[in-house]
Design a protein around this motif. Structure first.
Motif, short mmCIF file in Angstrom:
data_model
loop_
_atom_site.label_atom_id
_atom_site.label_comp_id
_atom_site.label_asym_id
_atom_site.label_seq_id
_atom_site.Cartn_x
_atom_site.Cartn_y
_atom_site.Cartn_z
N GLY A 23 0.82 -1.34 0.05
CA GLY A 23 0.13 0.09 -0.08
C GLY A 23 0.91 1.25 -0.04
O GLY A 23 0.30 2.39 -0.13
N SER A 24 2.07 1.32 -0.05
CA SER A 24 2.96 2.23 0.02
C SER A 24 2.82 3.23 -1.43
O SER A 24 2.86 2.52 -2.28
CB SER A 24 4.50 1.94 0.27
OG SER A 24 5.23 2.89 -0.01
N GLU A 25 2.84 4.62 -1.04
CA GLU A 25 2.76 5.29 -2.41
C GLU A 25 4.09 5.20 -3.35
O GLU A 25 4.07 5.30 -4.29
CB GLU A 25 2.80 6.93 -2.01
CG GLU A 25 1.47 7.21 -1.41
CD GLU A 25 1.39 8.68 -0.83
OE1 GLU A 25 0.35 9.19 -0.28
OE2 GLU A 25 2.56 9.30 -1.20
N THR A 26 5.33 4.68 -2.44
CA THR A 26 6.56 4.45 -3.38
C THR A 26 6.85 3.06 -3.32
O THR A 26 7.82 2.68 -3.63
CB THR A 26 7.83 5.19 -2.68
OG1 THR A 26 7.61 4.84 -1.14
CG2 THR A 26 7.54 6.84 -2.59
N LEU A 27 5.83 2.41 -3.46
CA LEU A 27 5.88 0.75 -3.56
C LEU A 27 6.68 0.51 -4.87
O LEU A 27 6.44 0.88 -5.96
CB LEU A 27 4.59 0.16 -3.64
CG LEU A 27 4.60 -1.65 -3.72
CD1 LEU A 27 5.18 -1.94 -2.50
CD2 LEU A 27 3.21 -1.94 -4.05
N GLY A 28 7.86 -0.35 -4.69
CA GLY A 28 8.70 -0.70 -5.90
C GLY A 28 9.77 0.26 -6.42
O GLY A 28 10.25 -0.06 -7.51
N GLN A 29 9.61 1.51 -5.72
CA GLN A 29 10.64 2.39 -6.05
C GLN A 29 12.05 2.15 -5.31
O GLN A 29 12.02 1.50 -4.64
CB GLN A 29 10.35 3.97 -5.77
CG GLN A 29 8.98 4.35 -6.49
CD GLN A 29 8.91 5.92 -6.23
OE1 GLN A 29 9.91 6.71 -5.80
NE2 GLN A 29 7.63 6.43 -6.33
#
Ligand SMILES: Cc1cn([C@H]2C[C@H](O)[C@@H](COP(=O)(O)OP(=O)(O)O[C@H]3O[C@H](C)C(=O)[C@H](O)[C@H]3O)O2)c(=O)[nH]c1=O
Length: 182
Positions: A91-97
């Motif tokens: 659910g993180s806004e930066t998921l995968g960054q």
């Protein structure tokens, strides 16, 4: 001690005060009071790790699922690495960054990585030795591995033809990974 911010607001670079003299140098590599003033809350480490890697080794990207997710405080004892983290928080806004930083025995940078990130590094010089503290014990049943060369994350490791363990070669693609519930 100096503290630098990173692209992830909970990930910090700590630069300890180095005391050099004609003999060499001394510095406090960990001080719980100073560290907690950086993180803003008590942090309890349960395990210290050390590893040695030949040049062009990539270790990672590793993380553990709850309740064994690990925060890590890492620094280089010898040589230079590109340290890389990937946000794997559900659910993180930066998921995968991803974020990469050079840690070395000359910049003495220490990287604080709270639980919620996959971690890996590339050895940029020969006989790299790293030391890191972890906030949870190793639990292979909860360990997950994301492929170092995942096309969706697209990390620039700065090296070609890396030396990778068979375990890491069999890591999973980010899009199929289990994310960490924080
Ligand atoms: C991580 C770990 C491993 N081991 C044993 C398991 C294997 O028999 C052997 C080598 O393990 P592995 O190949 O997973 O080691 P690395 O590839 O350096 O793994 C580490 O590399 C990346 C960069 C990390 O951030 C993790 O902390 C950690 O996963 O040590 C243990 O006994 N305890 C441990 O905490």
């Amino acid at each position: 001690m100096k503290v630098l911010s990173t692209k992830f607001n909970d990930v910090k670079i700590i630069i300890p005060d180095i005391y050099s003299d004609s003999r060499g140098f001394f510095y406090e590599s960990y001080n719980s009071s100073d560290f907690e003033s950086v993180v803003g809350k008590p942090v309890y480490f349960k395990q210290d790790n050390q590893s040695k890697s030949k040049k062009n080794v990539i270790r990672g990207l590793h993380y553990q699922l709850q309740p064994d997710a690990q925060g890590k405080l890492i620094h280089v004892l010898k040589g230079k690495i590109l340290d890389v983290i990937v946000d794997v928080k559900a659910g993180s806004e930066t998921l995968g960054q991803w974020y990469g930083i050079v840690l070395s025995d000359t910049n003495n940078y220490q990287l604080w990585i709270p639980a919620g990130y996959a971690h890996g590094f590339a050895a940029l010089t020969d006989e790299v030795e790293i030391f890191y503290k972890a906030t949870n014990y190793y639990n292979p049943e909860k360990e997950r591995i994301i492929k170092w060369n995942d096309p969706d994350i697209n990390i620039d490791w700065g090296i070609d033809n890396p030396i990778i363990s068979s375990k890491d070669e069999n890591g999973c693609l980010f899009k199929n990974a289990d994310y960490i519930e924080i």
